[in-house]
Scaffold this motif. Structure first.
Motif, PDB file in Angstrom:
ATOM      1  N   HIS A  71     -46.554 -11.011  12.901  1.00  0.00           N
ATOM      2  CA  HIS A  71     -46.181 -11.677  14.149  1.00  0.00           C
ATOM      3  C   HIS A  71     -44.694 -11.622  14.483  1.00  0.00           C
ATOM      4  O   HIS A  71     -44.334 -11.306  15.634  1.00  0.00           O
ATOM      5  CB  HIS A  71     -46.689 -13.125  14.130  1.00  0.00           C
ATOM      6  CG  HIS A  71     -48.180 -13.226  14.269  1.00  0.00           C
ATOM      7  ND1 HIS A  71     -49.018 -13.279  13.192  1.00  0.00           N
ATOM      8  CD2 HIS A  71     -48.970 -13.268  15.376  1.00  0.00           C
ATOM      9  CE1 HIS A  71     -50.276 -13.354  13.614  1.00  0.00           C
ATOM     10  NE2 HIS A  71     -50.269 -13.341  14.927  1.00  0.00           N
ATOM     11  N   ALA A  92     -49.344 -17.162  12.864  1.00  0.00           N
ATOM     12  CA  ALA A  92     -48.730 -17.397  14.175  1.00  0.00           C
ATOM     13  C   ALA A  92     -47.643 -18.463  14.119  1.00  0.00           C
ATOM     14  O   ALA A  92     -46.784 -18.518  15.005  1.00  0.00           O
ATOM     15  CB  ALA A  92     -49.787 -17.800  15.194  1.00  0.00           C
ATOM     16  N   SER A 131     -50.532 -16.375  20.338  1.00  0.00           N
ATOM     17  CA  SER A 131     -50.944 -17.741  20.009  1.00  0.00           C
ATOM     18  C   SER A 131     -52.232 -18.146  20.712  1.00  0.00           C
ATOM     19  O   SER A 131     -52.680 -19.278  20.577  1.00  0.00           O
ATOM     20  CB  SER A 131     -49.828 -18.725  20.366  1.00  0.00           C
ATOM     21  OG  SER A 131     -49.621 -18.773  21.768  1.00  0.00           O
TER      22      SER A 131
END
Length: 363
Positions: free
Chosen positions: A97, A235, A283
């Protein structure tokens, strides 16, 4: 990097274990990017003035803007450097991420730099062709999202604000173009909003704070289950990235507030928009951008409606687009427009956060 050096070295048996916490590293990333931007900004502004790399004002814009011609531009480079350094220093770098968020951030920044460079080198307001720029943005976005999907970091579920459950799981051939549209749309909407001193960076910071919280929740299995939102492993590290964005934006506002000493340019607006769009997709809060980024949505829609109406009927809906220019022509002072739209952005952020608890079964 410091997570691996400090927590990885000390482990859970020393005081260095505090560096495992996302909240602490987010605060440190915020302060780091803020400090870097503050330190570099005076030098950058002087350098741009010496090189005479100033803003080119469009001839069909409001007359009051011609006095801004020559103001140093490409200040988004300050934000880009500060955010990249702060993210690399304080994020866990063993997940996808942070790297993919930075890829969006830097990639869109490079596209914006190309546009800005053509403007300052040619001394006019015409940059990269709109069609070419959109092609580059969609190609970049689709490529990064495809890489994320191949490595298991991208869900195809589409969550809807105020709905208790995801509406559907989109086929991959639909979701990747949709995700790319979210990122590209966000980037260009922020680019259109960036027309008054401090106008874009204020709502950008508000939106960043909202998505920092949403990313933290999405990356925490306990919070995600309690609030019935999709759990996205890894995340949570996007919270650190958002903290870096907020810190750099706050420092940049010091120099960008009316009357601006520096403009962010397309380099800044596109990179920030690409970053926020990426966080929204990663997200699983894509559609929420329509609420929390409502100021950007209105600005973009005003341009779309204005162009469409003029082509179809030969008449304009607004006195001038984007919307903030229309407000100027109605006699609103620039600082009043900026602050009032900041207030609207804050109110929209509160509405967006309320969706975490205000949910309804729609089946």
């Amino acid at each position: 990097m410091f997570y691996h050096l400090l927590y990885g070295f000390g482990g859970d048996d020393t005081a260095l274990r505090v560096f495992q916490y996302i909240t602490l590293r987010t605060a440190l990333a915020t302060m780091t990017s803020l400090l870097i931007t503050f330190l570099l900004a005076p030098w950058f502004i002087r350098k741009m003035q010496t090189k005479q790399y100033g803003q080119q004002i469009r001839e069909d814009g409001p007359q009051g803007h011609f006095s801004k011609a020559g103001t140093p531009t490409m200040g988004g480079g300050l934000i880009l450097v500060a955010v990249v350094l702060a993210t690399l220093l304080w994020s866990r770098l063993d997940g996808w991420h942070p790297w993919m968020a930075l890829a969006f951030f830097v990639g869109f920044g490079l596209i914006g730099f190309m546009d800005d460079w053509m403007k300052v080198s040619r001394k006019n307001s015409a940059g990269v062709s709109g069609k070419i720029r959109l092609l580059l943005e969609f190609a970049l976005s689709g490529g990064i999202l495809a890489v994320m999907f191949l490595h298991g970091g991208l869900s195809q579920d589409l969550t809807v604000p105020f709905a208790w459950d995801p509406i559907l799981s989109l086929p991959l051939w639909i979701y990747i173009p949709f995700g790319a549209l979210v990122v590209v749309g966000t980037a260009n909407a922020i680019n259109l909003t960036d027309g008054l001193d401090g106008l874009a960076i204020g709502p950008v910071m508000t939106t960043t704070l909202v998505y920092a919280g949403l990313a933290y929740i999405s990356g925490n299995s306990v919070f995600a289950q309690y609030l019935n939102v999709p759990y996205v492993p890894g995340a949570g590290e996007l919270t650190v990235f958002c903290g870096a964005l907020f810190g750099a934006g706050l420092a940049f506002l010091w120099y960008n507030t009316f009357p601006a000493s520096v403009f962010m340019g397309d380099l800044g607006s596109l990179s920030l928009g690409g970053a926020l769009g990426a966080v929204a997709v990663f997200s699983k809060n894509e559609l929420l951008m329509l609420i929390v980024g409502g100021v950007f949505v209105v600005e973009a829609l005003s341009v779309i409606l204005q162009v469409g109406s003029f082509k179809l009927t030969g008449k304009r809906i607004f006195r001038m687009a984007p919307f903030h220019h229309s407000l100027e022509l109605h006699g609103w002072a620039e600082p009043k427009i900026v602050v009032r739209l900041w207030i609207v952005s804050i109110l929209l952020a509160l509405v967006a956060l309320s969706t975490l608890k205000l949910k309804f079964n729609i089946y």
